[in-house]
Design an enzyme around this catalytic site. Structure first.
Site, PDB file in Angstrom:
ATOM      1  N   GLN A   1      22.171 -16.969  11.915  1.00  0.00           N
ATOM      2  CA  GLN A   1      21.024 -16.068  11.839  1.00  0.00           C
ATOM      3  C   GLN A   1      20.066 -16.331  13.003  1.00  0.00           C
ATOM      4  O   GLN A   1      18.988 -16.890  12.853  1.00  0.00           O
ATOM      5  CB  GLN A   1      20.321 -16.216  10.479  1.00  0.00           C
ATOM      6  CG  GLN A   1      19.157 -15.266  10.234  1.00  0.00           C
ATOM      7  CD  GLN A   1      19.567 -13.812  10.105  1.00  0.00           C
ATOM      8  OE1 GLN A   1      20.695 -13.433  10.401  1.00  0.00           O
ATOM      9  NE2 GLN A   1      18.661 -12.967   9.649  1.00  0.00           N
TER      10      GLN A   1
ATOM     11  N   HIS B   1      23.952 -15.937   8.298  1.00  0.00           N
ATOM     12  CA  HIS B   1      24.995 -15.119   8.914  1.00  0.00           C
ATOM     13  C   HIS B   1      24.263 -13.914   9.480  1.00  0.00           C
ATOM     14  O   HIS B   1      23.587 -13.196   8.736  1.00  0.00           O
ATOM     15  CB  HIS B   1      26.030 -14.697   7.866  1.00  0.00           C
ATOM     16  CG  HIS B   1      27.299 -14.162   8.450  1.00  0.00           C
ATOM     17  ND1 HIS B   1      28.330 -13.697   7.653  1.00  0.00           N
ATOM     18  CD2 HIS B   1      27.725 -14.018   9.730  1.00  0.00           C
ATOM     19  CE1 HIS B   1      29.329 -13.299   8.430  1.00  0.00           C
ATOM     20  NE2 HIS B   1      28.972 -13.474   9.685  1.00  0.00           N
ATOM     21  N   LEU B   2      24.358 -13.677  10.776  1.00  0.00           N
ATOM     22  CA  LEU B   2      23.467 -12.746  11.461  1.00  0.00           C
ATOM     23  C   LEU B   2      23.413 -11.373  10.791  1.00  0.00           C
ATOM     24  O   LEU B   2      24.439 -10.718  10.615  1.00  0.00           O
ATOM     25  CB  LEU B   2      23.882 -12.594  12.927  1.00  0.00           C
ATOM     26  CG  LEU B   2      23.012 -11.667  13.789  1.00  0.00           C
ATOM     27  CD1 LEU B   2      21.540 -12.074  13.747  1.00  0.00           C
ATOM     28  CD2 LEU B   2      23.521 -11.647  15.223  1.00  0.00           C
ATOM     29  N   HIS B   3      22.195 -10.937  10.466  1.00  0.00           N
ATOM     30  CA  HIS B   3      21.997  -9.630   9.840  1.00  0.00           C
ATOM     31  C   HIS B   3      20.546  -9.195  10.004  1.00  0.00           C
ATOM     32  O   HIS B   3      19.639 -10.003  10.132  1.00  0.00           O
ATOM     33  CB  HIS B   3      22.350  -9.667   8.345  1.00  0.00           C
ATOM     34  CG  HIS B   3      21.463 -10.588   7.539  1.00  0.00           C
ATOM     35  ND1 HIS B   3      21.580 -11.960   7.578  1.00  0.00           N
ATOM     36  CD2 HIS B   3      20.441 -10.327   6.672  1.00  0.00           C
ATOM     37  CE1 HIS B   3      20.682 -12.506   6.772  1.00  0.00           C
ATOM     38  NE2 HIS B   3      19.964 -11.547   6.222  1.00  0.00           N
ATOM     39  N   LEU B   4      20.351  -7.878  10.004  1.00  0.00           N
ATOM     40  CA  LEU B   4      19.044  -7.260   9.904  1.00  0.00           C
ATOM     41  C   LEU B   4      18.950  -6.541   8.564  1.00  0.00           C
ATOM     42  O   LEU B   4      19.964  -6.194   7.958  1.00  0.00           O
ATOM     43  CB  LEU B   4      18.824  -6.233  11.018  1.00  0.00           C
ATOM     44  CG  LEU B   4      18.924  -6.682  12.476  1.00  0.00           C
ATOM     45  CD1 LEU B   4      18.589  -5.508  13.393  1.00  0.00           C
ATOM     46  CD2 LEU B   4      18.029  -7.850  12.772  1.00  0.00           C
TER      47      LEU B   4
END
Length: 385
Positions: free
Chosen positions: A179, A216-219
């Site tokens: 993230q 965990h990369l998210h928008l």
């Protein structure tokens, strides 16, 4: 908010039999620059800024119809009805919403100890979601033949929604990205705001230590049919070129980046924002980011026209885990003035002063805030030379 009906968007719906969901694959939502709408998206003239008509863009239709179907199919942790909403009395215009189910049923945050923590495949991540939770893949057409294509972004439901249409924008999950904000996903987030013809579709990012619950990369993206204070709050420039501005007004001072639309100006903004968040991450400073249609920097007002896109960045104290017993947790939407409240008791008794005290308690001490401001001005100036 009712979802618009569009018979042409049935490809984003799941087949009736759940056994066929995985075989269907993920549909593509392909868009071009001509669909990035900048002009003519405004709140109606009547207070409090509620919309009487549903959103009408192709993006809104695809997202809302697919999202509502997943709600009807029971893929969320709870059924989101119309949320009780009020603007707290006072000068700021904080919007409070009662969302008891989210406070009780949302996934517990992971064990995060560092803003720079590495991705852990053993923890929950977006490779583990059910097939039906993914709505579509967001794909941008190259502007010119041979140009690099925008990276694939999966748009999936947030199973514990805070408002209608609450989705996650996730770069290819198998890459296992932690993230930490990257240019590709930020570009997709800004362009999603421009793809929507609803002035209340917003996008945001929580860093680790800034209330991100999954590393965990998210928008986040969601609809809120209310004006928020940050859309038209006045600002002052922090550098001679006007590339970085400061919002001094409540609910929380923040760094303002602004773009008048797609093209080189947007690309420059994305680079500046990511250099700023890289600095914060590298120095273990938690942060939150909010993307909304808004007024240009300067002497604006809450009713100013939404002529471009505002990206607001807040540096804040690190907070790991959920603070029990408080009316709300401070993350991207709370700093922008949208307060999802956990209990009926708190919703009935919450005052503007009490809400602001909770938000202010999460901000950096003034001496550290001044150091961060000077550092970010230097970072932007150095990279612009």
């Amino acid at each position: 908010m009712a979802a618009p009906q569009d018979s042409n968007e049935t490809s984003y719906l799941l087949p009736p039999n759940s056994k066929d969901w995985e075989e269907q694959g993920i549909p593509d939502f392909v868009y071009g620059q001509k669909e990035l709408v900048l002009e003519g998206i405004q709140w109606p003239g009547t207070a409090p800024g509620l919309l009487d008509t549903p959103p009408g863009s192709r993006f809104d239709s695809a997202l809302c119809s697919a999202w509502r179907q997943r709600m009807d199919l029971g893929l969320f942790r709870y059924r989101l009805g119309e949320l009780q909403t009020q603007t707290l009395p006072g000068a700021v215009g904080l919007v409070a919403q009662l969302n008891v189910e989210r406070g009780v049923q949302r996934r517990r945050p992971q064990n995060i100890r560092s803003v720079k923590q590495a991705f852990d495949p053993e923890q929950f991540n977006f490779n583990k979601v059910r097939p039906g939770e993914v709505l579509f893949r967001l794909l941008r057409e190259p502007d010119l033949p041979g140009a690099l294509r925008q990276e694939d972004i999966l748009v999936m439901i947030n199973v514990s929604p805070l408002e209608w249409g609450h989705v996650l924008l996730v770069p290819e999950p198998t890459r296992g990205l932690p993230q930490r904000l990257l240019p590709g996903v930020l570009r997709a987030g800004v362009e999603a705001v421009l793809l929507s013809s609803h002035p209340g579709f917003r996008v945001g990012f929580n860093s680790l230590g800034g209330s991100a619950s999954v590393n965990h990369l998210h928008l986040h993206g969601y609809y809120l049919a209310r004006r928020l204070p940050v859309e038209g709050a006045p600002s002052e420039p922090l550098d001679p070129g006007g590339r970085l501005h400061l919002l001094r007004t409540l609910p929380a001072p923040g760094f303002l980046f602004y773009t008048g639309g797609p093209g080189p100006d947007l690309e420059a903004l994305i680079g500046r924002v990511c250099r700023a968040t890289d600095y914060l991450t590298d120095h273990e400073i938690a942060h939150n980011l909010f993307v909304t249609r808004g007024a240009p920097p300067g002497k604006t007002s809450p009713s100013s026209a939404l002529t471009g896109v505002r990206v607001i960045l807040w540096a804040r104290k690190s907070s790991f885990g959920v603070k029990e017993g408080e009316a709300f947790n401070v993350a991207l939407c709370e700093l922008a003035g949208h307060l999802p409240v956990k209990t009926s008791r708190d919703f009935g008794s919450l005052t503007e002063a009490a809400a602001l005290a909770l938000i202010q308690d999460c901000l950096l001490p003034s001496a550290q805030a001044e150091e961060v401001q000077a550092a970010l001005v230097a970072v932007i100036a150095q990279d612009e030379q």
